[in-house]
Design a protein around this motif. Structure first.
Motif, PDB file in Angstrom:
ATOM      1  N   ALA A 135       9.729 -60.176  17.680  1.00 21.06           N
ATOM      2  CA  ALA A 135       9.876 -60.374  19.122  1.00 21.06           C
ATOM      3  C   ALA A 135       9.163 -59.301  19.936  1.00 21.06           C
ATOM      4  N   TYR A 136       8.425 -58.428  19.277  1.00 27.11           N
ATOM      5  CA  TYR A 136       7.763 -57.356  20.035  1.00 27.11           C
ATOM      6  C   TYR A 136       6.762 -57.889  21.059  1.00 27.11           C
ATOM      7  N   PRO A 137       5.951 -58.918  20.739  1.00 30.04           N
ATOM      8  CA  PRO A 137       5.038 -59.430  21.773  1.00 30.04           C
ATOM      9  C   PRO A 137       5.747 -59.857  23.049  1.00 30.04           C
ATOM     10  N   ILE A 138       6.999 -60.317  22.946  1.00 27.01           N
ATOM     11  CA  ILE A 138       7.743 -60.692  24.147  1.00 27.01           C
ATOM     12  C   ILE A 138       8.073 -59.451  24.962  1.00 27.01           C
ATOM     13  N   ALA A 139       8.518 -58.385  24.291  1.00 30.74           N
ATOM     14  CA  ALA A 139       8.789 -57.136  24.997  1.00 30.74           C
ATOM     15  C   ALA A 139       7.541 -56.601  25.668  1.00 30.74           C
ATOM     16  N   ALA A 331      20.811 -52.323  24.509  1.00 32.44           N
ATOM     17  CA  ALA A 331      21.385 -52.533  23.179  1.00 32.44           C
ATOM     18  C   ALA A 331      21.045 -53.917  22.648  1.00 32.44           C
ATOM     19  N   ARG A 332      21.097 -54.935  23.528  1.00 33.97           N
ATOM     20  CA  ARG A 332      20.755 -56.288  23.097  1.00 33.97           C
ATOM     21  C   ARG A 332      19.270 -56.406  22.764  1.00 33.97           C
ATOM     22  N   VAL A 333      18.424 -55.701  23.507  1.00 35.52           N
ATOM     23  CA  VAL A 333      16.990 -55.711  23.198  1.00 35.52           C
ATOM     24  C   VAL A 333      16.741 -55.063  21.841  1.00 35.52           C
ATOM     25  N   VAL A 334      17.405 -53.943  21.571  1.00 34.60           N
ATOM     26  CA  VAL A 334      17.271 -53.284  20.271  1.00 34.60           C
ATOM     27  C   VAL A 334      17.738 -54.215  19.160  1.00 34.60           C
ATOM     28  N   PHE A 335      18.837 -54.909  19.406  1.00 36.29           N
ATOM     29  CA  PHE A 335      19.331 -55.884  18.414  1.00 36.29           C
ATOM     30  C   PHE A 335      18.311 -56.994  18.186  1.00 36.29           C
ATOM     31  N   GLY A 336      17.743 -57.523  19.281  1.00 28.63           N
ATOM     32  CA  GLY A 336      16.762 -58.589  19.149  1.00 28.63           C
ATOM     33  C   GLY A 336      15.521 -58.160  18.387  1.00 28.63           C
ATOM     34  N   LEU A 337      15.093 -56.925  18.599  1.00 24.75           N
ATOM     35  CA  LEU A 337      13.909 -56.432  17.898  1.00 24.75           C
ATOM     36  C   LEU A 337      14.178 -56.166  16.423  1.00 24.75           C
ATOM     37  N   SER A 338      15.425 -55.905  16.068  1.00 19.45           N
ATOM     38  CA  SER A 338      15.725 -55.477  14.697  1.00 19.45           C
ATOM     39  C   SER A 338      16.394 -56.547  13.833  1.00 19.45           C
ATOM     40  N   VAL A 339      16.720 -57.697  14.417  1.00 17.57           N
ATOM     41  CA  VAL A 339      17.434 -58.701  13.623  1.00 17.57           C
ATOM     42  C   VAL A 339      16.492 -59.633  12.872  1.00 17.57           C
ATOM     43  N   ALA A 340      15.265 -59.799  13.342  1.00 16.43           N
ATOM     44  CA  ALA A 340      14.358 -60.766  12.713  1.00 16.43           C
ATOM     45  C   ALA A 340      13.962 -60.323  11.306  1.00 16.43           C
ATOM     46  N   GLN A 341      13.988 -61.264  10.374  1.00 12.07           N
ATOM     47  CA  GLN A 341      13.613 -61.006   8.988  1.00 12.07           C
ATOM     48  C   GLN A 341      12.336 -61.775   8.656  1.00 12.07           C
ATOM     49  N   ALA A 342      11.459 -61.145   7.876  1.00  8.57           N
ATOM     50  CA  ALA A 342      10.243 -61.865   7.466  1.00  8.57           C
ATOM     51  C   ALA A 342       9.601 -61.190   6.270  1.00  8.57           C
ATOM     52  N   ALA A 343       8.726 -60.213   6.535  1.00  6.82           N
ATOM     53  CA  ALA A 343       7.825 -59.701   5.501  1.00  6.82           C
ATOM     54  C   ALA A 343       8.558 -59.043   4.340  1.00  6.82           C
ATOM     55  N   ALA A 344       9.272 -57.957   4.627  1.00  5.61           N
ATOM     56  CA  ALA A 344       9.958 -57.240   3.554  1.00  5.61           C
ATOM     57  C   ALA A 344      11.013 -58.130   2.905  1.00  5.61           C
ATOM     58  N   THR A 345      11.628 -59.013   3.681  1.00  4.84           N
ATOM     59  CA  THR A 345      12.624 -59.935   3.131  1.00  4.84           C
ATOM     60  C   THR A 345      11.995 -60.868   2.101  1.00  4.84           C
ATOM     61  N   LEU A 346      10.855 -61.433   2.465  1.00  5.93           N
ATOM     62  CA  LEU A 346      10.171 -62.312   1.523  1.00  5.93           C
ATOM     63  C   LEU A 346       9.726 -61.564   0.270  1.00  5.93           C
ATOM     64  N   ALA A 347       9.226 -60.332   0.476  1.00 10.50           N
ATOM     65  CA  ALA A 347       8.772 -59.545  -0.678  1.00 10.50           C
ATOM     66  C   ALA A 347       9.914 -59.271  -1.641  1.00 10.50           C
ATOM     67  N   ALA A 348      11.055 -58.828  -1.100  1.00  8.04           N
ATOM     68  CA  ALA A 348      12.202 -58.528  -1.960  1.00  8.04           C
ATOM     69  C   ALA A 348      12.746 -59.792  -2.623  1.00  8.04           C
ATOM     70  N   THR A 349      12.743 -60.907  -1.909  1.00  9.78           N
ATOM     71  CA  THR A 349      13.248 -62.165  -2.467  1.00  9.78           C
ATOM     72  C   THR A 349      12.389 -62.629  -3.646  1.00  9.78           C
ATOM     73  N   VAL A 350      11.084 -62.569  -3.460  1.00  7.82           N
ATOM     74  CA  VAL A 350      10.169 -62.996  -4.529  1.00  7.82           C
ATOM     75  C   VAL A 350      10.323 -62.115  -5.757  1.00  7.82           C
ATOM     76  N   VAL A 351      10.391 -60.792  -5.552  1.00  9.02           N
ATOM     77  CA  VAL A 351      10.546 -59.875  -6.680  1.00  9.02           C
ATOM     78  C   VAL A 351      11.882 -60.101  -7.376  1.00  9.02           C
ATOM     79  N   GLY A 352      12.955 -60.264  -6.602  1.00 14.02           N
ATOM     80  CA  GLY A 352      14.260 -60.517  -7.201  1.00 14.02           C
ATOM     81  C   GLY A 352      14.298 -61.800  -7.996  1.00 14.02           C
ATOM     82  N   TYR A 353      13.596 -62.814  -7.527  1.00 15.60           N
ATOM     83  CA  TYR A 353      13.538 -64.093  -8.257  1.00 15.60           C
ATOM     84  C   TYR A 353      12.736 -63.929  -9.548  1.00 15.60           C
ATOM     85  N   GLU A 354      11.642 -63.167  -9.485  1.00 14.47           N
ATOM     86  CA  GLU A 354      10.794 -63.002 -10.669  1.00 14.47           C
ATOM     87  C   GLU A 354      11.485 -62.226 -11.782  1.00 14.47           C
ATOM     88  N   ILE A 355      12.309 -61.240 -11.412  1.00 15.79           N
ATOM     89  CA  ILE A 355      12.964 -60.418 -12.436  1.00 15.79           C
ATOM     90  C   ILE A 355      14.332 -60.974 -12.841  1.00 15.79           C
TER      91      ILE A 355
END
Length: 683
Positions: A135-139, A331-355
């Motif tokens: 959501a950073y481009p919105i900010a 506080a709500r803006v900080v929450f909005g910027l920090s709640v989105a999941q994508a890159a690191a989440t996908l990386a950890a998910t793929v690695v966890g599935y592979e092992i």
């Protein structure tokens, strides 16, 4: 689902994507929602797990990955380094909170609620601890990118993502049996070398490139793309992820790409128009609703994951805001910027599935979590970011008498690009005023060839300014001399600043510090800014500011210093202040009170007469020498001030030199300002 609807023609696919990028903000705007939500939903509906109109092929994966890295890069690029330096404690506090709370709560939920083993639970929790600045481009569009709360959220991102990726590396290493007594030494050494090479080596490389190679916008833009994705591609060798490399590259290039510049505009435009929308569409395509209809356990895991990440990120944002004194909207803006999941989440998910630590249910739960959080994040930032923007004290409503107009004098003999870059950095974007490039042709009887050349200079200037999305109102004058033409145009426009350059084909002191300067300085109603360019301004490392004694008692001190501090702010370059020790404390107090904020470093100058010697001691390659000039008759003026710019030009022949003569406008005569229409005038 419906392969018969699938579009395979690449031209048709791109056309459809272009229409989606166009229509998403329009449709979502009817419900007062950001366009990013529309792109996510469009990807889910039209993707392979929906109607099957679009296939998530290599093109979507490629552009989606580029878009994700672009978000991380531009977020670091737009950080106000002065604010980040001052609020680094805030970033550390938030970074640790937004890592520890989701990591701890997620581990407990994974082990005791979902029944995972401890390694699987810890790895699952690392999915919640990381986040993506979706959501950073919105900010940025709302104008709050440099708000303290936003800067804190961005600064904390690199902390929590790095820690989450370290958890991933350790758990994967334990599961594969790779963790031995040398594991931490290898990881620490590779990461340390990687970070050092980017933050220390990349600025040197970029500064050399901008000085010696990058002479046009396309070359500079391609160079930035190459180094950013080069840094991201080397991340795996250092035991990290590409998002960390892109973020570090943004920090390294931050000082070399001013916010108000054509290069920054190109970077933002390309990302927001192409790469980021492709990323949003590709994320939406990952959703597969059929998995939840077939497996009740998958629905339980998904619900637990979405609830845990939302609650833990909200708790982290709320706790950090209480500790740091932020408003509820921040506080709500900080929450909005920090709640989105994508890159690191996908990386950890793929690695966890592979092992073997994760199964299909966790993978689909992670995808749903990504989609849900990517919907929540832009909505929160868009809604509460507007409140932050309204409450911000950094954007006061300016009276008409404070409106800024910059007149930039150009000629065929001086480098126009440097002067236009300076005008862009001095311009206040919130005023929405055009820049007025002007050329003055001396009336010698036959002016036709000179006018044609002047119009070409103005045409190039308008084109250059348009690339930065800044309006231009070009002016051509025919007059008996340069000073008269500039002053007449200045009075007609009621310009607040006049930017000029030094001719490379004539002796600068004779051309500028003779009768021309004397004539221009007789008009005290504007600030005169004279630049002697030797290197691109964006390569400036530091400003050496010389302030004559008692200059702070002059009526134009605030206006002159405001211009210099605005330049420092744009360049993210600290200012070393050189002024006589007697009265230095008083001057520093006034300097700090003038907006915008910048790094001010005191320098030792026992006596004003020793200025040249002290400058020679402090000057380093890449410094911009700035002289706050004094008008004749003022408290700060002394006879030596007449020749001082000439002496500095001779003493430092290879240095960028800037002289600022602050305006002293008569307030009674500036109550009414006429808005001239953009036009090319001929006198």
């Amino acid at each position: 689902m419906l392969d018969v609807l699938q579009i395979s023609d690449p031209v048709a696919v791109f056309a459809l994507v272009a229409f989606l990028i166009l229509l998403a903000p329009i449709v979502m705007g009817r419900w007062q929602l950001p366009g990013t939500i529309g792109l996510l939903l469009a990807g889910a509906v039209l993707g392979p797990n929906g109607l099957g109109v679009l296939a998530r092929d290599q093109s979507f994966v490629l552009f989606g990955t580029v878009g994700l890295l672009y978000i991380m890069f531009t977020a670091a690029l737009e950080i106000d380094m002065v604010v980040l330096k001052r609020s680094k404690f805030h970033s550390i506090v938030f970074g640790l909170c937004t890592f520890a709370i989701p990591q701890g709560l997620g581990t407990l939920v994974g082990h005791y609620v979902l029944g995972f083993s401890w390694p699987a639970a810890i790895l699952l929790a690392s999915l919640f601890a990381s986040h993506t600045l979706l959501a950073y481009p919105i900010a940025s569009r709302l104008g709050i990118a440099r708000n303290t709360a936003v800067t804190t959220a961005v600064g904390g991102t690199i902390i929590t993502d790095t820690l989450a990726l370290l958890v991933l590396a350790v758990i994967a290493g334990l599961t594969r049996g790779e963790v031995d007594e040398y594991f931490w030494y290898r990881l620490g050494a590779s990461l340390g070398l990687y970070v050092f090479a980017i933050l220390y080596g990349l600025p040197k490389l970029a500064r050399w490139f901008f000085r010696h190679v990058g002479r046009d916008g396309v070359t500079e833009f391609v160079f930035v793309l190459a180094v950013v994705f080069g840094c991201a591609s080397l991340s795996h060798a250092a035991g990290s992820e590409p998002i960390v490399g892109a973020f570090l590259a943004g920090l390294a290039l931050n000082r070399l790409i001013p916010h108000n510049s054509t290069l920054m505009n190109r970077i933002q435009f390309t990302g927001e128009a192409i790469f980021v929308p492709f990323f949003l569409l590709s994320v939406g395509m990952l959703l597969d609703v059929r998995v939840f209809l077939a497996d009740g356990r998958a629905l339980l895991i998904t619900t637990a994951m979405v609830a845990t990440v939302t609650v833990s990120k909200w708790l982290a944002a709320r706790l950090s805001s209480l500790l740091l004194g932020y408003s509820p909207a921040q506080a709500r803006v900080v929450f909005g910027l920090s709640v989105a999941q994508a890159a690191a989440t996908l990386a950890a998910t793929v690695v966890g599935y592979e092992i073997g630590l994760f199964d299909d249910a966790v993978v689909n739960g992670a995808i749903v979590m990504i989609l849900v959080t990517c919907v929540i994040a832009p909505w929160q930032v868009d809604r509460y970011g507007r409140l932050v923007a309204q409450d911000s004290a950094d954007a006061p409503v300016l009276a008409p008498t404070e409106r800024q107009r910059i007149l930039t004098a150009l000629s065929e003999r001086s480098p126009s690009r440097h002067l236009l870059d300076l005008a862009l950095m001095l311009r206040k974007p919130d005023h929405e005023q055009p820049i007025y490039p002007i050329t003055v042709v001396q009336d010698n009887g036959n002016t036709t060839p000179q006018v044609a050349g002047a119009e070409q200079v103005l045409s190039d200037a308008v084109s250059y300014l348009s690339q930065a999305e800044v309006p231009a109102s070009p002016l051509t004058r025919i007059d008996l001399n340069l000073a008269s033409g500039i002053l007449k145009a200045r009075r007609e426009l009621n310009a607040t600043e006049v930017v000029m350059g030094w001719s490379e084909q004539s002796r600068a002191p004779e051309f500028f510090f003779g009768s021309l300067m004397e004539n221009l300085l007789r008009d005290r109603d504007f600030s005169l800014v004279v630049l002697r360019p030797r290197e691109p301004l964006n390569t400036t490392r530091r400003l050496l500011l010389a302030i004559p004694p008692e200059a702070d008692l002059e009526p134009g001190f605030q206006a002159g210093v405001g211009l210099i501090k605005r330049l420092s702010h744009q360049l993210s370059a600290p200012v070393m202040v050189l002024t006589e020790e007697e009265g230095a404390q008083r001057i520093f107090k006034r300097l700090r009170a003038i907006k915008p904020d910048c790094d001010l470093v005191p320098g030792k100058l026992p006596r004003w007469a020793g200025l040249r010697r002290v400058l020679q001691e402090h000057y380093r390659d890449g410094d911009l020498i700035v002289l706050l000039g004094a008008r004749q008759g003022g408290l700060a003026w002394k006879p030596v001030m007449t020749r001082l710019p000439e002496d500095l030009a001779d003493t430092f022949p290879k240095a960028n030199l800037l002289v600022v003569y602050a305006g002293e406008p008569d307030r009674e005569n500036t109550l009414s300002i006429v808005n001239p229409e953009p036009a090319t005038r001929m006198a």
